[in-house]
Design a protein around this motif. Sequence first.
Motif, short mmCIF file in Angstrom:
data_model
loop_
_atom_site.label_atom_id
_atom_site.label_comp_id
_atom_site.label_asym_id
_atom_site.label_seq_id
_atom_site.Cartn_x
_atom_site.Cartn_y
_atom_site.Cartn_z
N ALA A 154 27.42 33.80 44.64
CA ALA A 154 26.67 32.59 44.36
C ALA A 154 25.53 32.41 45.36
O ALA A 154 25.78 32.10 46.52
CB ALA A 154 27.60 31.37 44.42
N SER A 158 23.11 27.40 43.89
CA SER A 158 23.53 27.78 42.53
C SER A 158 24.67 26.90 42.03
O SER A 158 25.15 27.08 40.91
CB SER A 158 23.96 29.25 42.50
N LYS A 160 27.78 26.27 43.65
CA LYS A 160 29.15 26.75 43.90
C LYS A 160 30.08 25.64 44.37
O LYS A 160 31.26 25.61 43.99
CB LYS A 160 29.12 27.88 44.92
N LEU A 463 27.08 34.01 39.54
CA LEU A 463 26.29 32.83 39.22
C LEU A 463 24.81 33.20 39.10
O LEU A 463 24.39 34.25 39.60
CB LEU A 463 26.50 31.75 40.29
N PRO A 464 24.01 32.35 38.45
CA PRO A 464 22.60 32.68 38.25
C PRO A 464 21.83 32.78 39.56
O PRO A 464 22.16 32.12 40.55
CB PRO A 464 22.09 31.51 37.40
N GLY A 465 20.81 33.64 39.55
CA GLY A 465 19.92 33.75 40.71
C GLY A 465 20.14 34.96 41.58
O GLY A 465 19.39 35.17 42.54
N GLN A 514 21.00 37.22 35.60
CA GLN A 514 20.21 36.59 36.67
C GLN A 514 19.64 35.26 36.22
O GLN A 514 19.51 34.32 37.01
CB GLN A 514 19.08 37.52 37.09
N GLN A 518 21.93 26.88 34.87
CA GLN A 518 22.77 26.26 35.89
C GLN A 518 24.06 25.77 35.22
O GLN A 518 24.03 25.18 34.14
CB GLN A 518 22.04 25.07 36.51
#
Length: 563
Positions: A154, A158, A160, A463-465, A514, A518
């Motif tokens: 994460a 993001s 978490k 998680l995204p990013g 990616q 959210q």
Amino acid sequence: MSKQTSTDTLMKMGLAGFVVVLTGLAWVSAFLGELLTPTGMPWTNFTELVARFKHGTFAWPQAATYILIVLALVAFLGIAFLTVVLGGNKPKDDGLPRYKDLEPRMGKKAALAKARQSLHLPEDATEADIIVPAFKLDGKVLYVQHEDSMWVYAPQRSGKTLYIAVGIVLDAPGPVLATSTKNDLLMYTAVTRKRHGRARVFDLQDISGWPDTISWSPVAGCEDPDEALARGKAWAGAQPMGNVKNGDWFNSKAAAILGRFLHAAALDGGTIEDVVRWSNNFADPEPLEILREHGAPAAFAERLQALTSSRAGETVDSIQETLAGLLEPLSSPKALKFLTPAEDQGFNVDDFLTGANTLYLLTDGEDSPVAPLVTMFADHVFRKAQKISQTRAGGRLWPVFTMVLDEAPNVAAFPKMAGALSDSGGRGIRIIGFSQSFAQNRARWGDDGAKAIRGTSSLRLFLPGLEEMAELETIAKAAGPTTHQRVSTSRGKGGSSKTTSEEERPAIRAHKIQQLEQGKAFMHYTNVRPAVVELTPYWERDDVEQIKKDKHAAEALTRRITA
């Protein structure tokens, strides 16, 4: 595989359907209109209707026109509504599994059945004690086992904490240990947890203001040489070395010395202050004399002498510098106070594990100088819990002991993290580790260690990013391929035709992981097909209002304000 259909044929079929529907609406309108504005037309006798139409005596009720307009509008709106309800909310068929695909493994009934089959459960065990509501898919809950370890990748911001950690801590049926580099997790959960057991903090830098603190002696228990060496390894191994040349080598030597100093202090009834004093002066013979006096194995004592009096003066100096960095936080009287409790006043792991107690281990930021000390303490609690589990029924703690290790590579860098993840579930210990990136794990545990962590975690969340596309490509491949239909249209003298063919492509690509929204994550769970799942933030929980009240109470109690 392909099939070809004439576009003209499809258009004719569509037009015929439209005519049939319109004719039906017209007849219903005429029948109802006849009741309001009679014309004498026999609307239920189709033969006579046709005859009147041919002879020019056909009459259309005046009210029927308005009724037809209303019915057509209602039909249009009805079709639009059904399209939205049945089509718009239908899960997108993108090749990834839907809830119906995962229900046989992760549905509530399946999870309960698996737990009851594999665990030695008390008669009064509740569903909350047995299984964990983890995520949602298509709006329905997916469940995992309490014995399932989890690693969350994460990036910063993001979600978490608010989407994952808060819920895990609040829902844990037994004791909880949570690490964090901020006090937000404590603020959201401590007052709630305090209703079920004691909620305390190990806060060497006093970032929380929480009144119920603990103290712990790193020396207590080090009469056992294996325990002393393990603590030294955990303490030194968590030291951030950055780009220091041969940093891991110097850390390993510092760990060996620390372990022996801790053992000597414990044998002599000393404290961590003695360890600091000996570390500042390798020429002091006292620790070596203590070891020999208490009959320590020759190899144990001789190794200390070799490490602290090597002919390579620069090497000894470098080791001593490494130790100085580890011990620097102890120059603070505040920190030292937490590490030198009065006799029988230090933290007791046995007592902690007897109920739904909560312990928060806090540091001020991810690069905090006290992070290695926190790692050593967390590692000690884990290893102690492992031993205690073997004295309990079924060889496991019950209810499960949950460890939420936020910023694990910095503040909970267990030397053998992969081993801890694989071994913990069978002992009633659930580990949830968090790291900001793949690179962060490699920097702490090396390439092989980072791969082992990912491989031994029962459940992995991405998680995204996340930035490393090569790693994400590997993760995406686990979802396998899917078949998509490809449609092409061609035109010729005989009209146009449509060709539908099937082609194979990845179920998901790296950039899609990616760029997830959210509140969503890509999930790998044992041998279940990977899926994009929905996380539940605390504000969507049924107890959200109580959480908010408890958070305000924690802020008032600590005089700290969080976002």
